[in-house]
Scaffold this motif. Sequence first.
Motif, mmCIF file in Angstrom:
data_model
loop_
_atom_site.group_PDB
_atom_site.id
_atom_site.type_symbol
_atom_site.label_atom_id
_atom_site.label_comp_id
_atom_site.label_asym_id
_atom_site.label_seq_id
_atom_site.Cartn_x
_atom_site.Cartn_y
_atom_site.Cartn_z
ATOM 1 N N LEU A 4 75.174 -28.883 -26.564
ATOM 2 C CA LEU A 4 76.168 -29.586 -25.756
ATOM 3 C C LEU A 4 77.525 -29.497 -26.465
ATOM 4 O O LEU A 4 77.770 -30.143 -27.477
ATOM 5 C CB LEU A 4 75.760 -31.052 -25.585
ATOM 6 N N VAL A 5 78.424 -28.654 -25.902
ATOM 7 C CA VAL A 5 79.740 -28.423 -26.504
ATOM 8 C C VAL A 5 80.670 -29.578 -26.142
ATOM 9 O O VAL A 5 80.773 -29.972 -24.980
ATOM 10 C CB VAL A 5 80.334 -27.081 -26.027
ATOM 11 N N VAL A 6 81.376 -30.101 -27.175
ATOM 12 C CA VAL A 6 82.278 -31.242 -26.948
ATOM 13 C C VAL A 6 83.678 -31.005 -27.489
ATOM 14 O O VAL A 6 84.545 -31.871 -27.360
ATOM 15 C CB VAL A 6 81.702 -32.530 -27.575
ATOM 16 N N GLY A 7 83.935 -29.829 -28.103
ATOM 17 C CA GLY A 7 85.261 -29.590 -28.649
ATOM 18 C C GLY A 7 85.406 -28.228 -29.276
ATOM 19 O O GLY A 7 84.485 -27.407 -29.265
ATOM 20 N N LYS A 8 86.607 -27.988 -29.875
ATOM 21 C CA LYS A 8 86.930 -26.727 -30.540
ATOM 22 C C LYS A 8 87.562 -27.016 -31.894
ATOM 23 O O LYS A 8 88.245 -28.032 -32.079
ATOM 24 C CB LYS A 8 87.932 -25.914 -29.701
#
Length: 596
Positions: A4-8
């Motif tokens: 689950l990607v939430v940022g960079k």
Amino acid sequence: MNDLVVGKVLEIEGTKVNILMEENSNMFTYFYNGLKYRGIAINSFIGIIRGPYKIVGQVVKEFLRDVYNDSQDMHYKKDRFERVIEIKIIGTFINDAFIAGILAYPLIYNDVVLLNEDEILNIITNGKNNKKYDNQNYRIGQTLIDEIEFKLDWSLVFNTHIGIFGNTGSGKSNTLTKIYTGLFNKNNLDFKGKSNFLLLDFNGEYIGAQLLKGSEKEIISLNTRNDNGDKLIVDQKVIWDKDILSILLSATEKTQKPFLSWIIDRISINNQFESIVNEILALEINKTYTRPSHDSVKSLATILSQDFIEGSEEGRYESLQGELKRKLDYGNEIAPFDSNEYPISDMKVKSGLPFLSKLRAAMHIFLLQELNNGHYRLDDIQPMLSRLKSLEKSFDRIIEIEDNYNTFESLLTVISLRNCNQDIKKIVPLLLAKMSYELHKIANEDNINKTFHLIVDEAHNILSDSAKAENKGWQDYRLEVFEEIIKEGRKFGYFLTIASQRPADISPTIMSQLHNYFIHRLVNDNDLRLIEFSISTLDKVSRQNIPNLSSGCCIITGTSFELPLTVKIDYIDCKSHRPNSDNVDLIELWKQRNAD
């Protein structure tokens, strides 16, 4: 990719990484692809994907970045601010295995992902979260942020020195009880003949069913107030020691200590004690009769009144005492005595005297000898004899001396000092620490065949380096003994656990040599300053949280843990298994009785 990607990744500076978070990334809990994820907060863990690596960081800071960066335009707009978090890199996942330390660095724009509960458990247990390690783990609580079960690896903790600290009511005693109760309850462990545990209990908190029940636990409740307490049996080789007795009696360095050492070198407290001192007594009385001096006559008069002389209590030597006092009144020139008029051939020391009474008898008789030889003055030694007399009653109520006795046969021995006076509370811990350490060191000098674990609750009572009302020599010697244990004990399999509500009062040498720490709430500036300078494994965020920890929560850190963890220790529900340190229930105590 199922993460689950939430940022960079936004910025990298060594192990410090700034991350630009996406919108809607501030939820408390997420469910994704059938897995549960905890939201992001200070001290929580987060992952960064870079090729085969999932780099793990811990959140240390969160802030908003002003995209416009225009001080002239102060209008709020929805797209003006971006959420940024700062993390420190603590490790890396490779093929689902967590490895602590730096293996890879992230790159700008790498995806930032949440970690699921299994991954977080892998981090906090350093990969020991499967059934393979169940035999060496047991639950003591759950992590505060992620609410994940925390198991203690006894194989890495109990072969180290441990410190448990926290203010009153912070849960310190519950933690000490929890970690040792869990250890003793491990059914797959065989302690018999391999380890011994000694608990010094200043307040009588562990004299019930706490920690361990049954025949493997021995409780020795000492009492200096009356004769109803238990007695601690001590090996005479330990107590018949120059340093111990010199400090015990506050012996001065130039006169009293050499005199005491001379006595110890000449005799021992054994079956021949009476015959040796009686022979010397008879010889020295004859010398005093023929070549009396003011000091020797005064010393002989004192001996005649002592309770260690047979017949003294019945007044057998009253006439001789009277004659000695009359001669003392005439001044320094004293004529010889008529041995026929005052026969003392049957004078002797009582048999079966307690240990300190034997020591007092020996000191009086050898002092008479030295006075006759002109080596000492009575005023040089008399203060030490007075100190011995004042200590004797309390000491004889709690100590029994035997040859070659093993005081620590039980798996767990609890020594309660609750009903002891302050002098004994200082003396007994030193005796037990020195005795157990010396015996264990000799038995394990070439190879460690067994371990010994000394547990000291309320350790500031004996390990303080700033006790104002205490003899400096006594304090220094006690600290030297414990500092040697904490510096050298590990190589002999001797380990120390200390618990205290005032860590700043404990010797800095002892504090800095501990391996693992369980730190509950501390609010005193001196305590917090000591923690900051003594514990290198404690990070800034964890250190700042110490004054705000709730009851039962502690920060666990040290050489056995890869990173500091905030853990809510399980409360022991059964009252009989909890230490006797609960607050009084005033509602129950003061409740109004029903009218008759």
